[in-house]
Design a protein around this motif. Structure first.
Motif, mmCIF file in Angstrom:
data_model
loop_
_atom_site.group_PDB
_atom_site.id
_atom_site.type_symbol
_atom_site.label_atom_id
_atom_site.label_comp_id
_atom_site.label_asym_id
_atom_site.label_seq_id
_atom_site.Cartn_x
_atom_site.Cartn_y
_atom_site.Cartn_z
ATOM 1 N N TYR A 90 0.967 -1.094 0.058
ATOM 2 C CA TYR A 90 0.031 0.061 -0.125
ATOM 3 C C TYR A 90 0.949 1.327 -0.112
ATOM 4 O O TYR A 90 0.682 2.263 -0.464
ATOM 5 N N TYR A 91 2.041 1.332 0.749
ATOM 6 C CA TYR A 91 2.608 2.454 0.775
ATOM 7 C C TYR A 91 3.570 2.804 -0.508
ATOM 8 O O TYR A 91 4.092 3.767 -0.564
ATOM 9 N N GLU A 92 3.560 1.893 -1.338
ATOM 10 C CA GLU A 92 4.263 1.733 -2.676
ATOM 11 C C GLU A 92 3.219 2.368 -3.635
ATOM 12 O O GLU A 92 3.744 3.212 -4.542
ATOM 13 N N ASN A 93 1.848 2.161 -3.537
ATOM 14 C CA ASN A 93 0.937 2.531 -4.453
ATOM 15 C C ASN A 93 -0.073 3.402 -4.082
ATOM 16 O O ASN A 93 -0.527 3.978 -4.913
ATOM 17 N N HIS A 94 -0.123 3.689 -2.953
ATOM 18 C CA HIS A 94 -1.436 4.312 -2.332
ATOM 19 C C HIS A 94 -2.577 4.030 -3.162
ATOM 20 O O HIS A 94 -3.428 4.874 -3.438
ATOM 21 N N ASP A 95 -2.725 2.728 -3.052
ATOM 22 C CA ASP A 95 -3.911 2.476 -3.874
ATOM 23 C C ASP A 95 -4.505 0.803 -3.522
ATOM 24 O O ASP A 95 -3.639 -0.154 -3.733
ATOM 25 N N MET A 96 -5.593 0.695 -2.781
ATOM 26 C CA MET A 96 -5.864 -0.720 -2.253
ATOM 27 C C MET A 96 -6.215 -1.660 -3.501
ATOM 28 O O MET A 96 -5.924 -2.898 -3.246
ATOM 29 N N ASP A 97 -6.795 -1.034 -4.607
ATOM 30 C CA ASP A 97 -7.050 -1.986 -5.746
ATOM 31 C C ASP A 97 -5.836 -2.652 -6.055
ATOM 32 O O ASP A 97 -5.866 -3.958 -6.526
ATOM 33 N N LYS A 98 -4.630 -1.899 -6.338
ATOM 34 C CA LYS A 98 -3.524 -2.272 -6.903
ATOM 35 C C LYS A 98 -2.964 -3.562 -5.658
ATOM 36 O O LYS A 98 -2.472 -4.564 -6.022
ATOM 37 N N THR A 99 -2.958 -2.963 -4.626
ATOM 38 C CA THR A 99 -2.416 -3.894 -3.288
ATOM 39 C C THR A 99 -2.916 -5.277 -3.278
ATOM 40 O O THR A 99 -2.278 -6.211 -3.004
ATOM 41 N N ALA A 100 -4.306 -5.253 -3.385
ATOM 42 C CA ALA A 100 -5.012 -6.477 -3.120
ATOM 43 C C ALA A 100 -5.347 -7.288 -4.627
ATOM 44 O O ALA A 100 -5.932 -8.444 -4.530
ATOM 45 N N PHE A 101 -4.772 -6.686 -5.496
ATOM 46 C CA PHE A 101 -5.036 -7.364 -7.020
ATOM 47 C C PHE A 101 -4.668 -8.593 -7.155
ATOM 48 O O PHE A 101 -5.341 -9.880 -7.576
ATOM 49 N N PRO A 102 -3.172 -8.901 -6.934
ATOM 50 C CA PRO A 102 -3.136 -10.369 -6.779
ATOM 51 C C PRO A 102 -3.693 -11.553 -6.206
ATOM 52 O O PRO A 102 -4.007 -12.574 -6.424
ATOM 53 N N ALA A 103 -4.205 -10.934 -4.833
ATOM 54 C CA ALA A 103 -4.989 -12.021 -4.057
ATOM 55 C C ALA A 103 -6.445 -12.084 -4.735
ATOM 56 O O ALA A 103 -7.008 -13.224 -4.697
ATOM 57 N N ARG A 104 -6.829 -11.006 -5.417
ATOM 58 C CA ARG A 104 -8.073 -10.951 -6.357
ATOM 59 C C ARG A 104 -7.941 -12.022 -7.279
ATOM 60 O O ARG A 104 -8.812 -12.935 -7.647
ATOM 61 N N VAL A 105 -6.932 -12.047 -7.884
ATOM 62 C CA VAL A 105 -6.623 -12.682 -9.268
ATOM 63 C C VAL A 105 -6.527 -14.536 -8.619
ATOM 64 O O VAL A 105 -6.936 -15.358 -9.032
ATOM 65 N N MET A 106 -5.632 -14.504 -7.602
ATOM 66 C CA MET A 106 -5.629 -15.785 -7.099
ATOM 67 C C MET A 106 -7.124 -16.446 -6.787
ATOM 68 O O MET A 106 -7.260 -17.767 -6.990
ATOM 69 N N ALA A 107 -7.770 -15.796 -6.027
ATOM 70 C CA ALA A 107 -9.151 -16.344 -5.942
ATOM 71 C C ALA A 107 -9.845 -16.479 -7.003
ATOM 72 O O ALA A 107 -10.503 -17.728 -7.066
ATOM 73 N N ALA A 108 -9.872 -15.666 -7.983
ATOM 74 C CA ALA A 108 -10.391 -16.015 -9.196
ATOM 75 C C ALA A 108 -10.059 -17.156 -9.807
ATOM 76 O O ALA A 108 -10.745 -17.877 -10.889
ATOM 77 N N LEU A 109 -8.882 -17.430 -9.752
ATOM 78 C CA LEU A 109 -8.097 -18.690 -10.378
ATOM 79 C C LEU A 109 -8.538 -20.124 -9.485
ATOM 80 O O LEU A 109 -8.083 -21.032 -9.871
ATOM 81 N N GLY A 110 -9.191 -19.911 -8.482
ATOM 82 C CA GLY A 110 -9.445 -20.916 -7.696
ATOM 83 C C GLY A 110 -8.918 -21.431 -6.554
ATOM 84 O O GLY A 110 -8.935 -22.488 -5.762
ATOM 85 N N VAL A 111 -7.846 -20.703 -6.040
ATOM 86 C CA VAL A 111 -6.968 -20.990 -4.845
ATOM 87 C C VAL A 111 -7.933 -21.128 -3.708
ATOM 88 O O VAL A 111 -8.824 -20.337 -3.372
ATOM 89 N N LYS A 112 -7.620 -22.300 -3.204
ATOM 90 C CA LYS A 112 -8.463 -22.567 -1.898
ATOM 91 C C LYS A 112 -7.856 -22.032 -0.493
ATOM 92 O O LYS A 112 -8.545 -21.772 0.418
ATOM 93 N N ARG A 113 -6.467 -22.371 -0.742
ATOM 94 C CA ARG A 113 -5.832 -21.612 0.611
ATOM 95 C C ARG A 113 -4.822 -20.728 0.478
ATOM 96 O O ARG A 113 -3.887 -21.058 -0.385
#
Ligand code: HPA
Length: 277
Positions: A90-113
């Motif tokens: 967050y401190y690099e981008n000041h943008d929560m969408d960017k900060t959390a984007f990889p996690a959103r993508v992992m969830a969309a790919l089906g990551v369970k854990r």
């Protein structure tokens, strides 16, 4: 790759997930986000599929904490594993969408854990720098939340429950499995400050009073996203240093990285167990 950040977040997440699927990132079960100084873990995957963030739509590295900025995918310990080596703080981008984007993508790919790791300052004065802590709960002091904005209903509810974010059952299993290998793990509450300045001694006293055992500048956004999608979360903090003011000495980023190098092998053993349990 052209940046099209004006399109709805859900569309961008789907586009990135479809792109990675097309490259061969097939139905990952475990998603690992590596914290500062802990990226070497990605080298443990044999014959990995490695894709640079710069080649992935919507993931251009820009500001990323690690020079790698790579998605690493492969079979590891008998599971399909995706690793994000390089985090958008967050401190690099000041943008929560960017900060959390990889996690959103992992969830969309089906990551369970999700296995979310970080280096953190140790607030609990009964513990020592160099120890590993499983996150039992968190306090979000960032003043922001990655779910602010239009909810992506296909991902999860508008008002997600956060009571069981860090699975108690998995923590118990992991503590037992680690103990069997002679590794002791702490369990405690992680508080997220935005950084990038380290906390002041007064902020650390405040964090202790409100129930924090460790402080850091990450993890909370990704854990919120994983939980929103109803996925399991294991949070592992490496307590790289005593938090500000606990010892009468200044803080430094170099100290954190050096300490991470020393814990590398034990950290990897614990992540291995977190994958296997
Ligand atoms: N504070 C915040 N983040 C950190 C620390 C700390 O003391 N150590 C490692 N990451």
């Amino acid at each position: 790759m052209t940046k099209q950040t004006n399109r709805p977040l859900g569309e961008r997440v789907t586009e990135t997930a479809v792109f990675l699927y097309g490259k061969g990132v097939l139905r990952p079960e475990i998603g690992i986000i590596l914290g500062s100084g802990l990226n070497d873990f990605a080298d443990r995957i044999d014959k990995p599929l490695t894709i640079s963030y710069n080649d992935i739509p919507n993931m251009e590295a820009g500001l990323v904490s690690d020079h790698r900025g790579q998605v690493v995918y492969g079979i590891y310990r008998g599971k399909r594993v995706i690793i994000m080596a390089g985090r958008f703080h967050y401190y690099e981008n000041h943008d929560m969408d960017k900060t959390a984007f990889p996690a959103r993508v992992m969830a969309a790919l089906g990551v369970k854990r999700f296995i979310i790791t970080n280096a953190a300052g140790c607030v609990n004065t009964e513990w020592n720098a160099g120890e590993l802590m499983l996150i039992s709960d968190h306090i979000n002091l960032s003043g922001n939340n990655p779910l602010i904005g239009k909810n992506i209903d296909e991902a999860g509810p508008r008002f997600p429950d956060m009571t069981y974010t860090y699975s108690k059952e998995l923590r118990e299993k992991l503590i037992a499995a680690a103990a069997a290998k002679g590794i002791s793990l702490r369990e405690g509450v992680y508080a997220m400050f935005t950084g990038p300045s380290f906390e002041t001694p007064a902020e650390i006293r405040f964090a202790r009073i409100i129930g924090a055992d460790a402080v850091g500048m990450s993890t909370v956004p990704e854990a919120i996203i994983a939980n929103h999608s109803g996925r399991e979360v294991i949070g592992i903090s490496f307590l790289s240093n005593m938090a500000a003011g606990v010892l009468d000495k200044p803080m430094s980023g170099a100290e954190v990285t050096e300490a991470a190098l020393r814990i590398k092998d034990t950290f990897a053993e614990v992540v291995d167990l977190a994958i296997e349990i």
